[in-house]
Design a protein around this motif. Structure first.
Motif, PDB file in Angstrom:
ATOM      1  N   UNK A 137     -15.489  -3.864  -7.662  1.00  0.00           N
ATOM      2  CA  UNK A 137     -15.579  -2.947  -6.514  1.00  0.00           C
ATOM      3  C   UNK A 137     -14.662  -3.390  -5.368  1.00  0.00           C
ATOM      4  N   UNK A 138     -14.688  -4.699  -5.120  1.00  0.00           N
ATOM      5  CA  UNK A 138     -13.845  -5.241  -4.040  1.00  0.00           C
ATOM      6  C   UNK A 138     -12.369  -5.004  -4.344  1.00  0.00           C
ATOM      7  N   UNK A 139     -11.997  -5.214  -5.599  1.00  0.00           N
ATOM      8  CA  UNK A 139     -10.605  -5.038  -6.007  1.00  0.00           C
ATOM      9  C   UNK A 139     -10.151  -3.593  -5.815  1.00  0.00           C
TER      10      UNK A 139
ATOM     11  N   UNK B  40      -9.865  -2.904  -2.136  1.00  0.00           N
ATOM     12  CA  UNK B  40      -8.733  -3.666  -1.616  1.00  0.00           C
ATOM     13  C   UNK B  40      -7.402  -3.027  -1.944  1.00  0.00           C
ATOM     14  N   UNK B  41      -7.276  -2.554  -3.198  1.00  0.00           N
ATOM     15  CA  UNK B  41      -6.028  -1.895  -3.602  1.00  0.00           C
ATOM     16  C   UNK B  41      -5.806  -0.628  -2.791  1.00  0.00           C
ATOM     17  N   UNK B  42      -6.883   0.159  -2.603  1.00  0.00           N
ATOM     18  CA  UNK B  42      -6.786   1.399  -1.838  1.00  0.00           C
ATOM     19  C   UNK B  42      -6.366   1.128  -0.390  1.00  0.00           C
ATOM     20  N   UNK B  43      -6.998   0.122   0.224  1.00  0.00           N
ATOM     21  CA  UNK B  43      -6.652  -0.234   1.606  1.00  0.00           C
ATOM     22  C   UNK B  43      -5.221  -0.748   1.709  1.00  0.00           C
ATOM     23  N   UNK B  44      -4.814  -1.537   0.726  1.00  0.00           N
ATOM     24  CA  UNK B  44      -3.455  -2.100   0.740  1.00  0.00           C
ATOM     25  C   UNK B  44      -2.405  -1.009   0.686  1.00  0.00           C
TER      26      UNK B  44
ATOM     27  N   UNK C 214      -2.783   2.127   1.632  1.00  0.00           N
ATOM     28  CA  UNK C 214      -2.819   2.879   2.891  1.00  0.00           C
ATOM     29  C   UNK C 214      -2.091   2.130   4.006  1.00  0.00           C
ATOM     30  N   UNK C 215      -2.389   0.845   4.124  1.00  0.00           N
ATOM     31  CA  UNK C 215      -1.753   0.028   5.172  1.00  0.00           C
ATOM     32  C   UNK C 215      -0.249  -0.061   4.947  1.00  0.00           C
ATOM     33  N   UNK C 216       0.159  -0.243   3.690  1.00  0.00           N
ATOM     34  CA  UNK C 216       1.587  -0.337   3.365  1.00  0.00           C
ATOM     35  C   UNK C 216       2.318   0.937   3.746  1.00  0.00           C
ATOM     36  N   UNK C 217       1.688   2.108   3.499  1.00  0.00           N
ATOM     37  CA  UNK C 217       2.308   3.393   3.838  1.00  0.00           C
ATOM     38  C   UNK C 217       2.488   3.533   5.355  1.00  0.00           C
ATOM     39  N   UNK C 218       1.442   3.149   6.106  1.00  0.00           N
ATOM     40  CA  UNK C 218       1.510   3.234   7.575  1.00  0.00           C
ATOM     41  C   UNK C 218       2.593   2.299   8.122  1.00  0.00           C
ATOM     42  N   UNK C 219       2.617   1.073   7.598  1.00  0.00           N
ATOM     43  CA  UNK C 219       3.611   0.090   8.054  1.00  0.00           C
ATOM     44  C   UNK C 219       5.023   0.573   7.754  1.00  0.00           C
TER      45      UNK C 219
END
Length: 679
Positions: A352-354, A357-361, A363-368
């Protein structure tokens, strides 16, 4: 075997006697004061080297005394040896920072004096320190350098120590066979020589290699016996501890736990073992007592082990490691069961954490990424705007330079035409005294105006990069004296004390006489103008030499009104005048001096304080290496300028003095109220 033991006993007995006699002889030389000067320093260093392992405290004291005396006598080789002995002391005490400091200091001295033995010893010390710091590339470099020097000097001890250092490096890198090879090579150079402590280390290292391979048990015992006898004969406590560690491991492997514990306990009680040896000893004592069921003893050694580790690593982490090493066997099963029970739950949680984590990563990468692109576009736009502005500013500066150059040329032509008739009229002998004074005043002011225009042209050339240096060789001492003497009359008229301190030898240096004359003349003129009557102006000049490069230092100071701090950053700007000196000059002199100093590849600074005065500091290179071929004269055109004396300063001062005197006289006659200003 009995014969071999007998031979070893005889050899080590004679070795112990030889080592003790050598130490006693050196101490006698010190006590009876048979040695003096550098010999005394060498005796101190020899004692420090001999006692570095058997009596480290006295070894350090002798090395410190040798270092103190060497510095007092400027005896570089003695200073080098003393630093090596001190570095070895701190390395043995695991103070690697101080060991590195003294090792590098010794290497610097030995390199400067080409002291080969000092270079070898310094490289060996630095190899030990860098090996301990796990900087293996540096350790390998210094080990190889030491080996090269030792082979050159045919120093068998140095060769053996270098091979031992290289072997230790290979062992740290997990290359056991490579390490064993170098240890054996080191022993071949000490085959019939037991006078050096390094043989103990090499024997111990070979024995430890056999112990890790679990082979050659009998041979290992003989090697360890030989190493122990040599260590005891030389009173090498560190070497003895290293050998006894090997003996303890051997007895432990053979199942003789009593003898094993006896060897480990001797090391623990000695208090002289190296930190690494002592840590290994405690680990073996902990495991040994755990296996024997001596829990209290195991805990006692665990506490000691933790204290040492705490001094080298993080306190909490070291304590946990030591605790785990003791409790590992009893807790292993329980820990395994707990892991199995948690494993299934952890797998679900981690999945679940993975996923989250992948989903958040993503999203953050796209914003950055979006923000980064936006930032790059703005930066590109700002850069383009800045480039346009810089281009416009450059064009404006060029237009300004052209304007000043053109207007200066336009002024110079009519001034030249004015000066010619005035000079022709002055030749008429029938002129009255008043007419002569008026014509002289006109001539001087016209010439002064021409000087100002020439300064403007010089500044314009400097800004446009069209002024170049033309250096020649000459006696700069006489050159500066002539410039300074041109201001003597001005000093007398204003009752100024003109102090000249020209500490320059009569030696030939390279400089552009025109540029140097203008620099010094402008700075002196500035000082005299702003110094009140009965004030002080000081000119100091000296030649400095560093790394075969000569520099002329000129200092000019006055006790005039000085400048406020808020105005000082504008002092070298063209046409700038501070509030303290408003009305004096045009503000061109200092700006021109600054640009000429830069052209001469020099540096100009100043200090100023209101009510105290101003001091200017000028540094100019005067070595031929400082200038390019284009700035130097052709070989067939080289001529000394030692007989070419400056004229700009003399003409400038005469003009100013005559202008002052003639103006005062003319003002008294005609009752005019005018004011004269000059830059």
């Amino acid at each position: 075997m009995k014969k071999l033991a007998l031979v070893l006993t005889i050899l080590t007995s004679s070795l112990a006697l030889h080592s003790q006699n050598q130490t006693d002889s050196l101490r006698t030389l010190l006590e009876e004061k048979f040695s003096t000067g550098t010999t005394h320093i060498n005796v101190l260093n020899d004692l420090a080297h001999l006692l570095r392992k058997s009596d480290p405290t006295n070894s350090l004291a002798y090395a410190q005394e040798a270092l103190k005396l060497s510095k007092a006598m400027n005896y570089k080789n003695g200073e080098c040896d003393a630093k090596i002995n001190m570095g070895l002391y701190f390395w043995l005490k695991s103070s690697q920072e101080k060991g590195l400091k003294y090792g590098l200091g010794a290497l610097e001295i030995s390199d400067s004096t080409q002291y080969n033995n000092g270079q070898m010893e310094a490289c060996l010390l630095l190899a030990l320190v860098y090996n301990q710091l796990k900087e293996f590339e540096k350790a390998e470099k210094f080990s190889n350098n030491a080996l090269t020097l030792a082979l050159l000097l045919k120093n068998s001890e140095g060769i053996a120590r270098a091979y031992n250092s290289i072997g230790n490096l290979h062992r740290k890198l997990k290359d056991e066979e490579g390490a064993f090879h170098y240890y054996q090579l080191g022993l071949t150079y000490l085959e019939n020589n037991n006078n050096f402590p390094i043989k103990i280390s090499l024997l111990g290292n070979v024995a430890h290699h056999y112990l890790t391979k679990d082979e050659e048990r009998e041979k290992t015992r003989l090697i360890l016996d030989e190493g122990l006898k040599i260590a005891q004969a030389l009173k090498d406590k560190y070497g003895e501890s290293w050998i006894r560690l090997g003996m303890g491991i051997l007895f432990k492997d053979l199942g003789d736990l009593i003898k094993a514990e006896e060897q480990f306990s001797i090391i623990e009680r000695s208090g002289t073992a190296e930190t690494g040896t002592l840590l290994d000893t405690y680990i073996h004592l902990i495991n040994l007592n755990t296996n024997l069921g001596n829990g209290n003893e195991a805990h006692r050694y665990q506490v000691k082990y933790s204290k040492i580790r705490d001094s080298l690593f993080n306190l909490e982490r070291a304590h946990k490691i030591a605790e785990l090493e003791v409790l590992y066997q009893t807790e292993k099963k329980e820990h395994t069961i707990q892991l199995l029970e948690k494993d299934s739950r952890l797998q679900t949680i981690w999945k679940n954490i993975l996923f989250v984590g992948v989903l958040l990563t993503i999203s953050v990468a796209y914003i950055i990424c979006r923000l980064h692109r936006s930032k790059e576009q703005k930066a590109k736009q700002l850069l383009e705007i800045q480039q346009i502005l810089n281009k416009k500013l450059s064009e404006i500066n060029q237009l300004n330079s052209k304007f000043f150059a053109n207007i200066s040329h336009e002024f110079r032509t009519p001034l030249t035409l004015i000066l010619a008739p005035i000079e022709e009229i002055q030749k008429n002998k029938s002129l009255s005294e008043k007419e002569k004074r008026l014509l002289s005043l006109m001539n001087r002011n016209a010439n002064r105006l021409l000087d100002l225009i020439n300064q403007l042209l010089d500044l314009s050339k400097l800004e446009a990069g069209r002024m170049s240096l033309s250096v020649k060789s000459g006696n700069i001492s006489n050159f500066i004296k002539v410039i300074a003497s041109s201001f003597d009359t001005w000093a007398t008229n204003k009752e100024i004390e003109f102090v000249k301190q020209i500490r320059v030898d009569d030696q030939v240096v390279w400089y552009d006489d025109d540029k140097v004359e203008k620099i010094i003349t402008n700075l002196l003129a500035n000082a005299f103008k702003f110094t009140p009557n009965k004030g002080i102006v000081t000119l100091t000049a000296s030649l400095n030499e560093m790394d075969l490069k000569k520099t002329l230092s000129v200092t000019i100071s006055d006790n005039g009104p000085g400048m406020r701090e808020g105005e000082q950053n504008q002092i070298f700007s063209p046409f700038y005048q501070s509030k303290q000196t408003a009305g004096f000059g045009t503000g061109l002199g200092l700006s021109l001096a600054k640009e000429l100093v830069n052209l001469h590849k020099g540096n100009i600074t100043f200090q100023s304080k209101v009510g105290t005065g101003t001091t200017f500091f000028v540094e100019l290179p005067v070595s031929s290496e400082a200038f390019s071929t284009e700035q130097m004269p052709d070989p067939d055109e080289i001529s000394s300028v030692k007989n070419q004396y400056p004229t700009i300063a003399k003409d400038y001062v005469e003009k100013v003095e005559d202008m002052e005197q003639e103006y005062v006289s003319y003002s008294n006659e005609s009752s005019l109220n005018h004011s004269i200003s000059y830059s």
